[in-house]
Design an enzyme around this catalytic site. Structure first.
Site, PDB file in Angstrom:
ATOM      1  CB  THR A 195      34.992  37.676  36.855  1.00 30.89           C
ATOM      2  OG1 THR A 195      35.695  38.809  36.353  1.00 30.89           O
ATOM      3  CG2 THR A 195      33.791  37.389  35.967  1.00 30.89           C
ATOM      4  CG  ASN A 196      34.502  42.818  38.495  1.00 32.39           C
ATOM      5  OD1 ASN A 196      34.645  43.499  37.490  1.00 32.39           O
ATOM      6  ND2 ASN A 196      35.505  42.513  39.309  1.00 32.39           N
ATOM      7  NE  ARG A 197      26.309  43.074  35.815  1.00 34.07           N
ATOM      8  CZ  ARG A 197      25.721  42.171  35.036  1.00 34.07           C
ATOM      9  NH1 ARG A 197      26.107  42.027  33.782  1.00 34.07           N
ATOM     10  NH2 ARG A 197      24.742  41.438  35.508  1.00 34.07           N
ATOM     11  CB  ALA A 221      36.673  46.054  38.713  1.00 27.73           C
TER      12      ALA A 221
END
Ligand code: CTP
Ligand code: CA
Length: 222
Positions: free
Chosen positions: A33-35, A100
Site C-alpha cells: 500500500t502507500n501513505r 493513490a
C-alpha cells in the site's frame, strides 16, 4: 470558513470521487500500500456535496468518517476500485480521481502465508490498470479530474498526465519529505488545457472548496 452556504450549482449532477490508498494483497496476511490518508479526496467529496451534487465516494482503506451527504463504497485493490468506478461513472457527469492507486500488484497472490526461507525474497509485480484512462475510454463525455503526485518537474509531469489520460483538469501536488501525504494542510497547482491556477497552502477542506470552484467554472464553460 464563512457562514454563507455554498451555491447549489451542482444540483441534479452526479459526481464520483475515488480516494485513499489501494491495498494489493501478497498473501492472506500481507499487502502492498502507500501513505495516502484519503483526507484530500474526502474533502473534495464533501465540497462537491455542499454544492448540491449527488456524490459517490469510492474509497480505499482509510480511518476517516464518511462526509455529510456522501454515499461511500469501500474497496481494497485497484482492480476492485476500477470495477466500481466504471459502474458509477456510467451514470455520472463529473469524475474526480483522488485515490493513490497502487501502480503494481503481485503477479500471483500466494494462497498460503509466504514462509520466511532464503536471505532475500524477490516479489514479481504486474502493472495495475489505469483507472482514469480506462474510465475516460468508456465515458468520452465525462468531465474528468485527476491528481498528480510528484517529487520533481511538477508542471511537466502534471501536463503530461492531463494530456495522456485525456483529463479536463489535473491537480498537482508535491509529495515526499512530509508534504501532502498524511498531513493536514495541502497546496495544489491546477492545470487544464487553456490555463493554470495556484491554490496556496491551506486546510484540505479549504483547498477542496477552491478546487471545486474551478471544477464548477470549467464544467459550466465546457
Ligand atoms: N491513477 C489511476 N490509476 C492508476 C494509477 C493512477 O487512475 N493505476 C490516477 C490517480 O488517481 C491520479 C492520477 O492517475 O488521479 C495520477 O496518479 P500518479 O500516481 O501521479 O500518476 P501515474 O499515472 O500513476 O504515474 P507515476 O506514478 O509514474 O507518476
Ligand atoms: Ca502512480
Amino acid at each position: 470558513q464563512t457562514g454563507a452556504a455554498a451555491p447549489a450549482d451542482l444540483a441534479g449532477l452526479h459526481a464520483v470521487v475515488t480516494a485513499g490508498p489501494t491495498r494489493e494483497p501478497l498473501d492472506p496476511v500481507r499487502f502492498l500500500t502507500n501513505r495516502s490518508s484519503g483526507k484530500q479526496g474526502y474533502a473534495v467529496a464533501e465540497a462537491l456535496a455542499a454544492r448540491g451534487a449527488r456524490v459517490t465516494l469510492i474509497s480505499g482503506p482509510t480511518q476517516l468518517a464518511t462526509p455529510r451527504g456522501v454515499t461511500r463504497i469501500d474497496v481494497e485493490s485497484a482492480e476492485q476500485m476500477l470495477g466500481l468506478s466504471l459502474a458509477a461513472a456510467a451514470e455520472a457527469q463529473i469524475f474526480v480521481g483522488a485515490a493513490a492507486v497502487a501502480d503494481y500488484r503481485a503477479s500471483e497472490v500466494a494462497g498460503e502465508k509466504i514462509k520466511k526461507t532464503g536471505e532475500s525474497l524477490t516479489l514479481v509485480l504486474s502493472k495495475n490498470p489505469d483507472i482514469l484512462a480506462t474510465v475516460r475510454a468508456a465515458q468520452p463525455g465525462l468531465f474528468m479530474v485527476g491528481f498528480a503526485a510528484e517529487t520533481e518537474k511538477l508542471a511537466e509531469h502534471a501536463r503530461g498526465k492531463l494530456s495522456n489520460k485525456k483529463l479536463n483538469l489535473i491537480a498537482a501536488n508535491w509529495v515526499g519529505n512530509g508534504k501532502a501525504f498524511d498531513t493536514e494542510d495541502n497546496a495544489l497547482q491546477l492545470y487544464w488545457p487553456e490555463g493554470e491556477q495556484e491554490i496556496p497552502a491551506a486546510s484540505k477542506a479549504e483547498v477542496a472548496r477552491q478546487l471545486v470552484d474551478r471544477i464548477v467554472s470549467l464544467y459550466q464553460a465546457r
